[in-house]
Scaffold this motif. Structure first.
Motif, PDB file in Angstrom:
ATOM      1  N   MET A   1     -48.430  20.424  -8.102  1.00 47.34           N
ATOM      2  CA  MET A   1     -49.261  20.560  -6.925  1.00 47.34           C
ATOM      3  C   MET A   1     -48.901  21.826  -6.143  1.00 47.34           C
ATOM      4  SD  MET A   1     -51.641  19.174  -5.253  1.00 47.34           S
ATOM      5  CE  MET A   1     -52.340  19.218  -3.668  1.00 47.34           C
ATOM      6  N   GLU A   2     -47.589  22.057  -5.940  1.00 45.45           N
ATOM      7  CA  GLU A   2     -47.167  23.234  -5.186  1.00 45.45           C
ATOM      8  C   GLU A   2     -47.535  24.509  -5.926  1.00 45.45           C
ATOM      9  OE1 GLU A   2     -44.824  20.951  -6.107  1.00 45.45           O
ATOM     10  OE2 GLU A   2     -44.510  19.842  -4.252  1.00 45.45           O
ATOM     11  N   PHE A   3     -47.324  24.489  -7.259  1.00 45.27           N
ATOM     12  CA  PHE A   3     -47.635  25.675  -8.050  1.00 45.27           C
ATOM     13  C   PHE A   3     -49.124  25.982  -7.999  1.00 45.27           C
ATOM     14  CE2 PHE A   3     -48.730  27.758 -12.088  1.00 45.27           C
ATOM     15  CZ  PHE A   3     -47.996  28.911 -11.924  1.00 45.27           C
ATOM     16  N   THR A   4     -49.962  24.960  -8.033  1.00 42.23           N
ATOM     17  CA  THR A   4     -51.413  25.164  -7.973  1.00 42.23           C
ATOM     18  C   THR A   4     -51.813  25.780  -6.636  1.00 42.23           C
ATOM     19  OG1 THR A   4     -51.694  23.236  -9.393  1.00 42.23           O
ATOM     20  CG2 THR A   4     -53.640  24.022  -8.241  1.00 42.23           C
ATOM     21  N   ALA A   5     -51.231  25.296  -5.561  1.00 43.81           N
ATOM     22  CA  ALA A   5     -51.528  25.855  -4.236  1.00 43.81           C
ATOM     23  C   ALA A   5     -51.076  27.307  -4.146  1.00 43.81           C
ATOM     24  CB  ALA A   5     -50.856  25.025  -3.152  1.00 43.81           C
ATOM     25  N   LEU A   6     -49.886  27.579  -4.653  1.00 41.41           N
ATOM     26  CA  LEU A   6     -49.360  28.941  -4.641  1.00 41.41           C
ATOM     27  C   LEU A   6     -50.231  29.866  -5.473  1.00 41.41           C
ATOM     28  CD1 LEU A   6     -47.091  31.021  -4.090  1.00 41.41           C
ATOM     29  CD2 LEU A   6     -45.990  30.174  -6.163  1.00 41.41           C
ATOM     30  N   LEU A   7     -50.565  29.442  -6.679  1.00 47.04           N
ATOM     31  CA  LEU A   7     -51.366  30.255  -7.580  1.00 47.04           C
ATOM     32  C   LEU A   7     -52.749  30.522  -6.998  1.00 47.04           C
ATOM     33  CD1 LEU A   7     -51.218  31.591 -10.366  1.00 47.04           C
ATOM     34  CD2 LEU A   7     -52.226  29.523 -11.309  1.00 47.04           C
ATOM     35  N   THR A   8     -53.377  29.504  -6.464  1.00 49.29           N
ATOM     36  CA  THR A   8     -54.710  29.671  -5.882  1.00 49.29           C
ATOM     37  C   THR A   8     -54.681  30.638  -4.704  1.00 49.29           C
ATOM     38  OG1 THR A   8     -55.285  27.420  -6.541  1.00 49.29           O
ATOM     39  CG2 THR A   8     -56.664  28.443  -4.859  1.00 49.29           C
TER      40      THR A   8
END
Length: 134
Positions: A1-8
């Motif tokens: 979840m954190e990685f997806t937010a960061l990547l987006t």
């Protein structure tokens, strides 16, 4: 979840700046180049690939260099969403060892090496696309 937010977040933010750098580079190519290619009967995609982009790269690459370095530095904001990046590893090391100066120097050195590596690669690419005098 954190990685997806960061990547987006990083893709949206940096992608907008990179798109503007590329748009500006293409706009920097004189209109006469487009017209000359059209008068030769080249398709617009061929004109872009063979005529415009080789000239635009000379303008685009320095701006891309800045954006890639900025992306590397902005990735440290991952700590805001709870993603374990270089900064959080350094923070953990600091909490366990208590050696603040050494940890901060390692953190600064890591970012310096990363930025110098990006700059060296982009400067090499910039040297490849520059006009060579005879």
């Amino acid at each position: 979840m954190e990685f997806t937010a960061l990547l987006t977040g990083l893709i949206a933010y940096t992608g907008a700046f990179i798109a503007e750098v590329v748009r500006g580079g293409i706009a920097a190519v004189p209109k006469g180049q487009w017209e000359a290619a059209a008068s030769l009967g080249l398709h617009w995609a061929t004109t872009l690939r063979r005529v415009v982009l080789p000239q635009a790269l000379r303008v685009i690459i320095p701006g891309l260099n800045s954006q890639y370095i900025s992306l590397a530095k902005n990735s440290s904001l991952a700590v805001a969403v709870g993603y374990a990046d270089l900064y959080s590893v350094a923070e953990t090391t600091l909490n366990q060892t208590g050696r603040a100066v050494e940890v901060i120097l390692l953190l600064l050195g890591s970012y310096l090496v990363l930025d110098l590596l990006i700059s060296a690669l982009m400067n090499g690419l910039n040297g490849l696309v520059q006009i060579r005098e005879r």
